[in-house]
Design an enzyme around this catalytic site. Structure first.
Site, mmCIF file in Angstrom:
data_model
loop_
_atom_site.group_PDB
_atom_site.id
_atom_site.type_symbol
_atom_site.label_atom_id
_atom_site.label_comp_id
_atom_site.label_asym_id
_atom_site.label_seq_id
_atom_site.Cartn_x
_atom_site.Cartn_y
_atom_site.Cartn_z
ATOM 1 N N PHE A 170 -23.320 7.945 4.564
ATOM 2 C CA PHE A 170 -23.609 6.847 4.318
ATOM 3 C C PHE A 170 -22.751 6.028 5.064
ATOM 4 C CE2 PHE A 170 -25.736 3.930 1.169
ATOM 5 C CZ PHE A 170 -26.824 4.807 0.492
ATOM 6 N N LEU A 189 -34.914 -4.229 -0.678
ATOM 7 C CA LEU A 189 -34.063 -3.227 -0.088
ATOM 8 C C LEU A 189 -34.536 -2.106 0.545
ATOM 9 C CD1 LEU A 189 -30.832 -3.429 0.745
ATOM 10 C CD2 LEU A 189 -30.907 -1.798 -1.242
ATOM 11 N N GLY A 240 -24.387 -1.073 -15.586
ATOM 12 C CA GLY A 240 -23.757 0.037 -15.583
ATOM 13 C C GLY A 240 -22.155 -0.337 -16.036
ATOM 14 N N HIS A 269 -26.992 -9.389 -0.294
ATOM 15 C CA HIS A 269 -26.819 -8.180 -1.047
ATOM 16 C C HIS A 269 -25.754 -7.883 -2.304
ATOM 17 C CE1 HIS A 269 -27.948 -4.062 -2.234
ATOM 18 N NE2 HIS A 269 -26.710 -3.772 -1.744
ATOM 19 N N ARG A 273 -21.602 -1.857 6.859
ATOM 20 C CA ARG A 273 -22.824 -2.930 6.889
ATOM 21 C C ARG A 273 -22.495 -4.193 7.748
ATOM 22 N NH1 ARG A 273 -24.332 -1.856 0.687
ATOM 23 N NH2 ARG A 273 -25.414 0.075 1.143
ATOM 24 N N ARG A 302 -17.932 -4.503 1.295
ATOM 25 C CA ARG A 302 -18.257 -3.260 0.582
ATOM 26 C C ARG A 302 -18.769 -2.071 1.341
ATOM 27 N NH1 ARG A 302 -21.934 -0.906 -2.576
ATOM 28 N NH2 ARG A 302 -23.457 -2.797 -2.778
ATOM 29 N N GLU A 327 -29.607 2.234 2.592
ATOM 30 C CA GLU A 327 -28.921 2.693 3.765
ATOM 31 C C GLU A 327 -29.220 4.191 3.839
ATOM 32 O OE1 GLU A 327 -25.060 0.752 4.164
ATOM 33 O OE2 GLU A 327 -24.198 2.844 4.503
ATOM 34 N N HIS A 333 -26.766 -6.957 3.683
ATOM 35 C CA HIS A 333 -27.393 -5.581 3.807
ATOM 36 C C HIS A 333 -28.498 -5.464 5.172
ATOM 37 C CE1 HIS A 333 -29.153 -1.639 3.420
ATOM 38 N NE2 HIS A 333 -28.357 -1.411 2.239
ATOM 39 N N GLN A 341 -22.055 -9.924 0.857
ATOM 40 C CA GLN A 341 -22.395 -8.821 2.021
ATOM 41 C C GLN A 341 -23.846 -9.100 2.207
ATOM 42 O OE1 GLN A 341 -22.961 -4.377 0.824
ATOM 43 N NE2 GLN A 341 -21.291 -4.482 2.156
HETATM 44 C C1 LIG Z 1 -31.780 -2.967 -4.626
HETATM 45 C C2 LIG Z 1 -30.311 -2.791 -4.698
HETATM 46 C C3 LIG Z 1 -29.922 -1.534 -4.367
HETATM 47 C C4 LIG Z 1 -28.480 -0.867 -4.572
HETATM 48 N N1 LIG Z 1 -27.977 0.283 -4.365
HETATM 49 C C5 LIG Z 1 -26.850 0.701 -4.459
HETATM 50 C C6 LIG Z 1 -26.361 2.087 -3.984
HETATM 51 O O1 LIG Z 1 -27.280 2.709 -3.699
HETATM 52 N N2 LIG Z 1 -25.071 2.331 -4.330
HETATM 53 C C7 LIG Z 1 -24.153 1.425 -4.707
HETATM 54 O O2 LIG Z 1 -22.931 1.908 -4.816
HETATM 55 N N3 LIG Z 1 -24.521 0.055 -4.912
HETATM 56 C C8 LIG Z 1 -25.825 -0.298 -4.887
HETATM 57 N N4 LIG Z 1 -26.304 -1.573 -5.126
HETATM 58 C C9 LIG Z 1 -25.244 -2.289 -5.690
HETATM 59 C C10 LIG Z 1 -24.903 -2.171 -7.191
HETATM 60 O O3 LIG Z 1 -26.320 -1.714 -7.780
HETATM 61 C C11 LIG Z 1 -24.485 -3.299 -8.245
HETATM 62 O O4 LIG Z 1 -23.476 -3.893 -7.645
HETATM 63 C C12 LIG Z 1 -24.265 -2.747 -9.611
HETATM 64 O O5 LIG Z 1 -25.116 -1.803 -10.137
HETATM 65 C C13 LIG Z 1 -23.870 -3.994 -10.389
HETATM 66 O O6 LIG Z 1 -23.573 -3.401 -11.866
HETATM 67 P P1 LIG Z 1 -23.160 -4.379 -13.000
HETATM 68 O O7 LIG Z 1 -22.893 -3.722 -14.225
HETATM 69 O O8 LIG Z 1 -21.861 -4.983 -12.514
HETATM 70 O O9 LIG Z 1 -24.243 -5.628 -12.902
HETATM 71 P P2 LIG Z 1 -25.816 -5.375 -13.604
HETATM 72 O O10 LIG Z 1 -26.372 -4.035 -13.384
HETATM 73 O O11 LIG Z 1 -26.453 -6.338 -12.623
HETATM 74 O O12 LIG Z 1 -25.717 -5.645 -14.644
HETATM 75 C C14 LIG Z 1 -25.358 -7.043 -15.342
HETATM 76 C C15 LIG Z 1 -25.850 -7.083 -16.769
HETATM 77 O O13 LIG Z 1 -25.175 -8.244 -17.102
HETATM 78 C C16 LIG Z 1 -26.156 -9.166 -18.058
HETATM 79 N N5 LIG Z 1 -26.101 -10.441 -17.909
HETATM 80 C C17 LIG Z 1 -26.033 -11.355 -17.063
HETATM 81 N N6 LIG Z 1 -25.829 -12.735 -17.113
HETATM 82 C C18 LIG Z 1 -25.526 -12.605 -18.582
HETATM 83 C C19 LIG Z 1 -25.421 -13.626 -19.399
HETATM 84 N N7 LIG Z 1 -25.198 -14.949 -18.951
HETATM 85 N N8 LIG Z 1 -25.272 -13.359 -20.998
HETATM 86 C C20 LIG Z 1 -25.572 -11.969 -21.265
HETATM 87 N N9 LIG Z 1 -25.809 -11.018 -20.582
HETATM 88 C C21 LIG Z 1 -25.656 -11.448 -19.043
HETATM 89 C C22 LIG Z 1 -27.573 -8.758 -17.461
HETATM 90 O O14 LIG Z 1 -28.381 -8.535 -18.527
HETATM 91 C C23 LIG Z 1 -27.223 -7.118 -17.112
HETATM 92 O O15 LIG Z 1 -27.342 -6.457 -18.244
HETATM 93 C C24 LIG Z 1 -27.589 -1.879 -4.993
HETATM 94 C C25 LIG Z 1 -27.839 -3.361 -5.439
HETATM 95 C C26 LIG Z 1 -29.200 -3.695 -5.225
HETATM 96 C C27 LIG Z 1 -29.593 -5.080 -5.765
#
Ligand SMILES: Cc1cc2nc3c(=O)[nH]c(=O)nc-3n(C[C@H](O)[C@H](O)[C@H](O)COP(=O)(O)OP(=O)(O)OC[C@H]3O[C@@H](n4cnc5c(N)ncnc54)[C@H](O)[C@@H]3O)c2cc1C
Length: 589
Positions: free
Chosen positions: A116, A258, A15, A359, A292, A400, A261, A248, A246
């Site tokens: 939440f 998971l 994201g 988490h 949490r 968080r 929540e 969860h 954290q």
């Molecule tokens: C099961 C679950 C449910 C959740 N539910 C919620 C929720 O309902 N609401 C909420 O607010 N949060 C929630 N969270 C937390 C939230 O989803 C995450 O913190 C957030 O989506 C992280 O987004 P990000 O873009 O930082 O990382 P990610 O989405 O993890 O993306 C990381 C990216 O980095 C890339 N990457 C990693 N290492 C390398 C590398 N060495 N070289 C090249 N690319 C690399 C990967 O390919 C990936 O594309 C949840 C988390 C989990 C695990």
């Protein structure tokens, strides 16, 4: 070796990375490098929702959201950053809506909102409906929506490129205060060929996600090995607040998968073996919707005091049986299916066994509110940015609130994308990429490949297992000086064993053996920083609970931890917390 040149390189297509890419690619020549195909990023696993005080279904205000975020983070939140997070939340949701994200709707057609943990009306009066959601697959919808927009905008992706190193112009630890250190690019391994690529860039954004795989019981995907954090640390940059992890409350017992929540947001109740709704004792006002850290501790405490359920009395129960099956199907379809599939439990009629699961990393690469990466408390690395779970800005402080991370990746992903592209547009050229810029990675990869059929005696899987078990045993919901000393000893021993690791696949294409060895290296380094920070922090705050120091100690510890890797282990420093409006108070719910 292939060499590339871009204005902006974004590492990670979750994201945060894709939200940044949408901004950056409009303003500058941008490449996105990702080890996973973009739509497989962990953001797609997020379930429950994204917070924003839209007030679509109940009275709400961004200011209440700010307060809840600060209090939820046990006053370690940088309050200027929390204000940005909550004030920009509304536009962040509207932007996604305009991109076509299918949010659940109210009967009048507005974006629906649910309750939440820790999100309240008027500074703690009662739980408020603030989370915008799409059933229990909100993250999936966000990730797909952002990816579609990236495709439409012709963002250039390098899929399955594993970034291994960050190249800086200047030494961030040796440079004097005020002296310029700038980013020059990154080094990546193309997984399908084993070829090494170098990317020279004016600006680089890290958006690599979390590090949950440091623990055994975790909700995180297999790939969340903290690569970005490890790469930053190796490049001489600090990590902030890594002791705050954290747990969860509701992972499926024994598995860690998971259950959002949102289950409690929709009315689910936690019960102990006696059927008691025990959260009434721990958080009389908002009960099961307490933050949490508190709920996870309460659950662990029930188990410790002998009120755990099941044959080994080692979990508690999440009771949804009083909810209408149609309501469950509409609002919580995926997670109830998980309970059926993985535990053989029918949530319509039976309570679901749950226990805390690792988490979310509150800590990470320290940044300013524009996403600029700090190399110490005041100096930024020119052209280097970080956003999302790998970063620490710090809006989550010591704990968080649920739904604030999907918000964080959108708000700060966007900011980092704009800031990086504007910076890149303002400089003539990137610093020259050093001739031997890929030497360290070549040596690392060649060194590991040379172990195939060689004399190395250690296995990656065994070291990883020992690490994760130690972290679960000693650095989980409850910690003390003894458990942390034990973790310190084991991690040091595992780091030593890692020097004698051998892999078994000498192939070039999709060498996952090689990949897992490199990931283990990052996990070990991150574990070392987590444990060092936890040992030094002799207080309890948010997700970090020291049984030997059970209260928060603002006099000694109202500060962030800054951890640096040195030749002689981890060096810890502190950084002041930004306090604007809300002075620390006792945290009660
Ligand atoms: C099961 C679950 C449910 C959740 N539910 C919620 C929720 O309902 N609401 C909420 O607010 N949060 C929630 N969270 C937390 C939230 O989803 C995450 O913190 C957030 O989506 C992280 O987004 P990000 O873009 O930082 O990382 P990610 O989405 O993890 O993306 C990381 C990216 O980095 C890339 N990457 C990693 N290492 C390398 C590398 N060495 N070289 C090249 N690319 C690399 C990967 O390919 C990936 O594309 C949840 C988390 C989990 C695990």
């Amino acid at each position: 070796m292939t060499h590339h040149e871009y204005d902006v390189v974004i590492v990670g297509a979750g994201g945060a990375g894709m939200r940044a890419a949408l901004e950056s690619s409009q303003r500058a020549r941008t490449a996105v490098l990702t080890k996973l195909y973009p739509t497989r990023s962990h953001t797609g696993a997020a379930q429950g929702g994204m917070a924003a005080a839209l007030a679509n279904v109940e009275d709400d205000s961004a200011e209440w959201h700010v307060f809840d975020t600060i209090k939820g983070g046990d006053y370690l939140v940088d309050q200027d950053a929390a204000e940005i997070l909550c004030n920009e939340a509304i536009d962040a949701v509207l932007d996604l809506e305009k991109m076509g994200l299918p949010f659940n709707r109210t009967p009048e057609g507005k974006v629906d909102q649910r309750r939440f943990g820790g999100h309240t009306r008027n500074h703690g009066e009662a739980a408020v409906r603030r989370a915008c959601y799409s059933a229990d697959r909100t993250g999936h919808m966000i990730l797909q929506t952002l990816y579609q927009q990236c495709i439409k905008q012709e963002v250039e992706f390098f899929n399955e490129y594993y970034v291994l190193d960050l190249i800086l112009d200047g030494d961030p630890q040796a440079a004097a205060p005020g002296e310029e250190v700038a980013v020059a690019g990154v080094v990546a391994l193309e997984l399908s060929t084993g070829e090494i690529h170098t990317f020279n860039a004016k600006a680089v954004i890290f958006a690599t996600g979390g590090a949950g795989k440091v623990f055994k019981t975790t909700s995180n995907a297999h790939t969340l090995t903290g690569d970005g954090m490890g790469i930053a640390l190796n490049a001489g940059l600090p990590l902030e607040d890594m002791e705050f992890f954290q747990f969860h409350p509701t992972g499926l017992a024994g598995l860690g998968i998971l259950l959002s929540e949102a289950a409690r947001g929709e009315g689910g109740i936690l019960r102990n073996s006696e059927g008691e709704r025990f959260m009434e004792r721990y958080a009389p006002t908002i009960k099961d919707l307490a933050p949490r850290d508190m709920v996870a501790r309460a659950m662990a405490n029930e188990v410790r005091e002998g009120r755990g359920a099941g044959p080994h009395q080692d979990y508690v129960l999440l009771d949804l049986t009083h909810l209408e099956p149609a309501h469950i199907d509409e609002k919580l379809p995926d997670i109830t299916e998980f309970a059926r599939t993985y535990l053989g439990v029918e949530p319509y009629t039976e309570p679901v066994p749950v226990y805390p699961t690792a988490h979310y990393a509150m800590g990470g690469i320290p940044t300013t509110v524009q996403g600029e990466v700090l190399r110490n408390n005041t100096d930024v690395v020119k052209g280097l940015y970080a956003a999302g779970e790998c970063a620490c800005v710090s809006v989550h402080g010591a704990n968080r609130l649920g739904t604030n991370s999907l918000l964080d990746i959108n708000v700060f992903g966007r900011r980092a994308g704009i800031a990086a592209a504007e910076y890149a547009s303002g400089v003539d050229a990137a610093p020259a990429f050093p001739e031997d810029g890929d030497a360290r990675i070549r040596a690392l990869v060649d060194g590991l490949l040379a172990t195939v059929g060689g004399t190395g005696t250690e296995r990656v899987s065994e070291i990883r297992k020992a690490l994760q078990e130690t972290m679960d045993r000693n650095v989980q919901v409850f910690r003390d000086a003894d458990s942390l000393a034990e973790a310190t000893r084991v991690v040091a021993e595992l780091k030593e064993r890692f020097t004698d690791v051998a892999i078994h696949d000498r192939g070039k294409r999709f060498n996952t053996d090689l990949l897992e060895a490199i990931e283990l290296g990052f996990l070990l380094e991150i574990a070392e920083v987590v444990v060092a920070g936890a040992l030094a922090r002799e207080e309890s705050r948010g997700g970090h609970y020291r049984e030997d120091f059970p209260t928060r100690d603002d006099e000694r510890f109202l500060h962030h931890t800054m951890a640096y890797a040195t030749g002689e282990g981890v060096r810890l420093d502190t950084k002041p917390v930004v306090i604007t409006k809300y002075q620390p108070m006792e945290r009660k719910y």
